[in-house]
Write a protein that holds these residues in place. Structure first.
Motif, short mmCIF file in Angstrom:
data_model
loop_
_atom_site.label_atom_id
_atom_site.label_comp_id
_atom_site.label_asym_id
_atom_site.label_seq_id
_atom_site.Cartn_x
_atom_site.Cartn_y
_atom_site.Cartn_z
N ALA A 59 0.83 -1.20 0.00
CA ALA A 59 0.00 0.00 0.00
C ALA A 59 0.87 1.25 0.00
CB ALA A 59 -0.91 0.00 1.23
N GLU A 60 0.22 2.39 -0.21
CA GLU A 60 0.93 3.66 -0.23
C GLU A 60 1.29 4.16 1.15
OE1 GLU A 60 -0.45 6.67 -2.83
OE2 GLU A 60 -1.01 5.23 -4.38
N SER A 61 0.58 3.65 2.19
CA SER A 61 0.90 4.09 3.54
C SER A 61 0.43 3.07 4.57
CB SER A 61 0.23 5.44 3.84
OG SER A 61 -1.16 5.27 3.97
N GLU A 62 1.03 3.13 5.74
CA GLU A 62 0.60 2.30 6.86
C GLU A 62 -0.82 2.63 7.27
OE1 GLU A 62 1.76 1.73 11.53
OE2 GLU A 62 3.41 2.02 10.12
N ALA A 63 -1.19 3.90 7.15
CA ALA A 63 -2.54 4.32 7.52
C ALA A 63 -3.59 3.59 6.68
CB ALA A 63 -2.68 5.83 7.35
N ILE A 64 -3.33 3.37 5.42
CA ILE A 64 -4.27 2.64 4.55
C ILE A 64 -4.43 1.21 5.05
CG2 ILE A 64 -4.57 1.67 2.23
CD1 ILE A 64 -3.31 4.31 1.18
N VAL A 65 -3.33 0.57 5.39
CA VAL A 65 -3.38 -0.80 5.89
C VAL A 65 -4.18 -0.85 7.19
CG1 VAL A 65 -2.02 -2.75 6.73
CG2 VAL A 65 -1.21 -1.41 4.77
N ARG A 66 -3.93 0.07 8.09
CA ARG A 66 -4.67 0.09 9.36
C ARG A 66 -6.17 0.33 9.13
NH1 ARG A 66 -1.74 -0.09 13.93
NH2 ARG A 66 0.52 0.08 13.70
N GLU A 67 -6.50 1.18 8.18
CA GLU A 67 -7.91 1.42 7.85
C GLU A 67 -8.58 0.15 7.36
OE1 GLU A 67 -8.17 4.66 5.08
OE2 GLU A 67 -7.26 6.07 6.49
N LEU A 68 -7.89 -0.61 6.51
CA LEU A 68 -8.44 -1.87 6.00
C LEU A 68 -8.65 -2.87 7.13
CD1 LEU A 68 -6.33 -2.24 2.74
CD2 LEU A 68 -8.78 -1.75 2.89
N ILE A 69 -7.68 -2.98 8.00
CA ILE A 69 -7.78 -3.92 9.13
C ILE A 69 -8.93 -3.52 10.05
CG2 ILE A 69 -6.61 -4.74 11.22
CD1 ILE A 69 -3.95 -4.40 9.54
N GLU A 70 -9.02 -2.25 10.37
CA GLU A 70 -10.04 -1.80 11.31
C GLU A 70 -11.44 -1.79 10.71
OE1 GLU A 70 -8.64 1.72 13.34
OE2 GLU A 70 -6.81 0.67 13.94
N ALA A 71 -11.54 -1.85 9.38
CA ALA A 71 -12.85 -1.94 8.73
C ALA A 71 -13.29 -3.40 8.57
CB ALA A 71 -12.80 -1.27 7.36
N ASP A 72 -12.40 -4.33 8.82
CA ASP A 72 -12.70 -5.75 8.66
C ASP A 72 -13.68 -6.22 9.73
OD1 ASP A 72 -12.22 -8.76 9.10
OD2 ASP A 72 -11.12 -8.35 7.24
N PRO A 73 -14.66 -7.04 9.34
CA PRO A 73 -15.62 -7.56 10.32
C PRO A 73 -14.97 -8.32 11.47
CG PRO A 73 -16.39 -8.01 8.11
CD PRO A 73 -15.00 -7.46 7.98
N TYR A 74 -13.83 -8.93 11.24
CA TYR A 74 -13.15 -9.65 12.32
C TYR A 74 -12.65 -8.67 13.39
CZ TYR A 74 -13.10 -14.35 10.25
OH TYR A 74 -13.44 -15.59 9.77
N TRP A 75 -12.15 -7.53 12.98
CA TRP A 75 -11.71 -6.53 13.95
C TRP A 75 -12.91 -5.90 14.64
CZ3 TRP A 75 -7.73 -5.37 16.74
CH2 TRP A 75 -7.70 -4.14 17.42
N GLN A 76 -13.89 -5.52 13.86
CA GLN A 76 -15.05 -4.81 14.40
C GLN A 76 -15.88 -5.67 15.36
OE1 GLN A 76 -17.12 -3.29 10.95
NE2 GLN A 76 -15.71 -1.56 10.79
#
Length: 89
Positions: A56-73
């Motif tokens: 990805a272009e940034s760590e922030a993008i990766v963290r956003e994807l992880i935190e949007a995942d139903p497993y995290w939520q």
């Protein structure tokens, strides 16, 4: 683009907890893979940890994807860490 490694932990009752969220989780991962941001992801054999590689272009993008995942939520993943990765080979 930069590569990032994900290490995370699963809830103790992962099999029961993930069941209602599994299809949405897998569908989201498939979209990330199609978009080229997810290289690979999966659990350890003992189902205690999750490991993934993102591009990805940034760590922030990766963290956003992880935190949007139903497993995290929904508490299937209980903690995670993301590190920039230098692929040597």
């Amino acid at each position: 683009m930069t590569k990032y490694v994900l290490w995370g932990s699963y809830a103790d009752d992962v099999l029961e907890k993930r069941a209602p969220h599994r299809q949405a989780h897998l569908d989201g991962l498939a979209k990330q893979k199609e978009a080229g941001v997810l290289v690979t992801i999966g659990p350890t054999k003992d189902l205690t940890k999750v490991f993934g590689i993102y591009e990805a272009e940034s760590e922030a993008i990766v963290r956003e994807l992880i935190e949007a995942d139903p497993y995290w939520q929904n508490g299937v993943w209980t903690e995670y860490d993301v590190k920039e990765w230098i692929q040597a080979l």
